[in-house]
Write an enzyme that holds these catalytic residues in place. Structure first.
Site, PDB file in Angstrom:
ATOM      1  N   GLU A   2      16.213  -9.428  -5.213  1.00 36.35           N
ATOM      2  CA  GLU A   2      16.323  -8.262  -6.089  1.00 36.35           C
ATOM      3  C   GLU A   2      16.203  -6.953  -5.328  1.00 36.35           C
ATOM      4  OE1 GLU A   2      11.876  -9.453  -6.373  1.00 36.35           O
ATOM      5  OE2 GLU A   2      13.824 -10.396  -6.033  1.00 36.35           O
ATOM      6  N   HIS A  20      13.036 -12.168  -1.659  1.00 33.82           N
ATOM      7  CA  HIS A  20      13.190 -11.321  -2.852  1.00 33.82           C
ATOM      8  C   HIS A  20      14.585 -10.688  -2.867  1.00 33.82           C
ATOM      9  CE1 HIS A  20       9.004 -11.287  -4.386  1.00 33.82           C
ATOM     10  NE2 HIS A  20       8.709 -11.545  -3.126  1.00 33.82           N
ATOM     11  N   CYS A  75      10.395 -16.415  -4.755  1.00 33.89           N
ATOM     12  CA  CYS A  75       9.132 -16.387  -4.017  1.00 33.89           C
ATOM     13  C   CYS A  75       8.151 -17.404  -4.615  1.00 33.89           C
ATOM     14  CB  CYS A  75       8.562 -14.968  -3.985  1.00 33.89           C
ATOM     15  SG  CYS A  75       7.287 -14.743  -2.725  1.00 33.89           S
TER      16      CYS A  75
END
Length: 543
Positions: free
Chosen positions: A517, A515, A381
């Protein structure tokens, strides 16, 4: 017909209700049941989207664009069930909706009150979309007795009466502290917490007792006697060596068996081999790597909770231990000596997401160090945006490159986006509008260049990843950046928004606007994190 498990907490916060809910759901899944977990947050924010990470930890984003509590990350990681907007409710959202209804006249002149109007909204949220589910677990945030949580406990009480014991189970998580001076565990805090909950009309069926020492059989019997539960329903919950050990630990203590006994259900033995493999990979690594995370919220690890877990999953995929070094980006704004001293021991450098100018120059400096020293780099990001600014300044000759997020600039390599296409159609935002819920949020597709590193990592040329940002890399600078060696290897389907950049001449240099994750799981590590840790392992073997 779904059965409901209500999870409350007492004595103190941070006892691990979210982890407990996720672990219990995983155990029920392992027995063949279909589950979903929901979170009730009593605070008055509509969602955590505008809250400081130091206040609330990370904001977990769902595929459908909801900004939610970080516990939903635990839920997804442990069950693999994708969270959605309808899995997280706050007092702020409930009151906002009720006031809107009152202004429209929906209540037909009635006096709007906490009971029944607020509690009815809470119950409707709990009971929604139950088709096809065996269990819905509902976690109530905060602790019993918190004034803002009282409507939620009242709604729980009403649901217990309306659905009956055969469809509801109340699990209360409490603390049994060890008093070192006395050399013993104390059960009184649990007794008082249960008494407070019972005074609100809810008698718990199961007690999960957090303790740092083994809970003697005599103390279990004492808690059962004074708290009006079966002795077998007093479940010890000692600290675990890993959060991924918790499902196995709770199963060994009989939590899932007690829940099924409460509902009068028979079940096959759980299949726990997946969790046994996860724990084995986590606790018995065959090597280790050190990753430096250069961020601005490093004083609170929960601000990067999903990131921390995704790196751990990348380690599991490579059967190595990942040592994370949290580094304050502002430290790098003092000079090159500090940068070298902190980053030279790292086998990989990761710059995560964030907002605002503070620490940005330090992040750019860490990108430069990774590029020049050939250290594996992963930008997420804002981290990708900093990689583009660093590339513009130092390899593309655009010395004044910056982001409009940090103020006016002659070279807006990164700028605010006011229009974009979403699955629902064109989205428009005003630059000076509200902050809450106005970013590019949720799952968006990206098209990958077929000969790119990321296409090889994903094994695909079309991907879907979750976004949460207001600023984008300016496509007008693409040609200049690519001439400087930074390749745009992933773009939005319409070819307008940069999604991924990489440096083909670097051992492993990838920046992503999304993102990743948020979609990583211990039993399904995200390929970017698995690839990054693999690159860090190669780096470790070189030094």
């Amino acid at each position: 017909m779904a059965r409901y498990i209500f999870i409350t907490g007492g004595v103190v916060s941070s006892l691990g209700k979210g982890l407990m809910a996720a672990s219990l759901a995983a155990l029920l899944q392992a027995r063949g049941f279909r589950v979903r977990i929901r979170k009730f947050d009593p605070y008055l924010n509509v969602d955590p989207g505008t809250m400081s990470p130091y206040q609330h930890g990370e904001v977990y984003v769902t595929d459908d664009g909801a900004e939610t509590d970080l516990d939903l990350g635990h839920y997804e990681r442990f069950t693999g069930v994708s969270a959605q907007q309808s899995d997280n409710i706050t007092s702020g959202r409930i009151y906002r909706d009720i006031i809107a209804k009152e202004r429209r006249g929906d209540y037909l002149g009635a006096t709007v009150q906490v009971v029944p109007h607020v509690t009815d909204e809470i119950k409707a949220f709990a009971l929604a979309d139950e088709d096809g589910l065996d269990f819905i677990l509902c976690e109530i945030g905060g602790t019993v007795g918190d004034i803002e949580g009282l409507p939620f406990v009242e709604a729980l009480r009403q649901l217990r009466n309306e659905l009956g014991r055969e469809r509801t189970c109340a699990v209360h998580v409490t603390l049994v502290p060890y008093i070192a001076a006395a050399g013993e565990l104390k059960t009184k805090p649990t007794q008082h917490s249960v008494r407070e909950l019972a005074g609100l009309g809810v008698q718990p069926d199961i007690l999960l007792c957090r303790c740092e020492k083994p809970l003697p059989d005599s103390d279990r019997a004492k808690i059962a006697l004074f708290c009006n539960v079966r002795k077998e329903a007093v479940i010890p919950a000692l600290d675990a060596p890993s959060i991924y050990s918790v499902p196995l630990q709770y199963h060994a203590e009989g939590l899932d068996a007690e829940v099924l006994r409460h509902f009068g259900l028979d079940s096959v033995a759980p299949v726990l081999s997946r969790w046994e493999d996860i724990v084995d990979r986590h606790l018995n690594p065959e090597g280790e790597v050190t990753i430096g995370v250069v961020g601005k919220y490093v004083g609170l690890p929960d601000a990067y909770k999903s990131l921390n877990e995704a790196l751990t999953h990348g380690g599991m995929a490579n059967r190595v231990k990942v040592n994370i070094r949290w580094i304050d980006a502002e430290l790098f704004e003092k000079g090159d000596a500090e940068i070298a001293a902190l980053l030279e021991p790292m086998h990989g450098i990761l710059v995560p997401g964030g907002f605002g100018e503070r620490g940005s120059e330090g992040k750019i400096a860490s990108v430069r160090f990774a590029r020049e020293h050939q250290v594996p780099f992963f930008g997420i990001c804002l981290g990708m945006q900093m990689a583009c600014i660093e590339g513009a300044r130092n390899t593309a000759g655009i010395a004044e490159a910056s982001s409009t997020e940090f103020g006016e600039t002659k070279e807006p390599v990164v700028g605010i986006i006011t229009e974009w296409m979403s699955p629902e159609g064109q989205q428009t935002r005003a630059a000076g509008g509200d902050l809450g819920g106005t970013m590019r949020l949720g799952a968006y597709e990206a098209k990958l260049a077929g000969n790119s590193r990321v296409a090889s990592i994903y094994g695909a040329t079309t991907i879907s990843e979750r976004h949460r940002h207001r600023y984008e890399v300016n496509g007008a600078y693409r040609e200049a950046l690519e001439q400087g060696g930074l390749v745009f290897s992933g773009m939005s389907p319409d070819g307008l928004l940069p999604e991924i950049v990489e440096r083909p001449d670097h051992p492993w240099f990838v920046g992503v606007q999304f993102h990743p994750e948020l979609k990583s799981k211990p039993f399904d590590p995200h390929p970017l994190f698995a690839g990054f840790v693999e690159a860090a392992l190669r780096q470790a073997r070189l030094v």
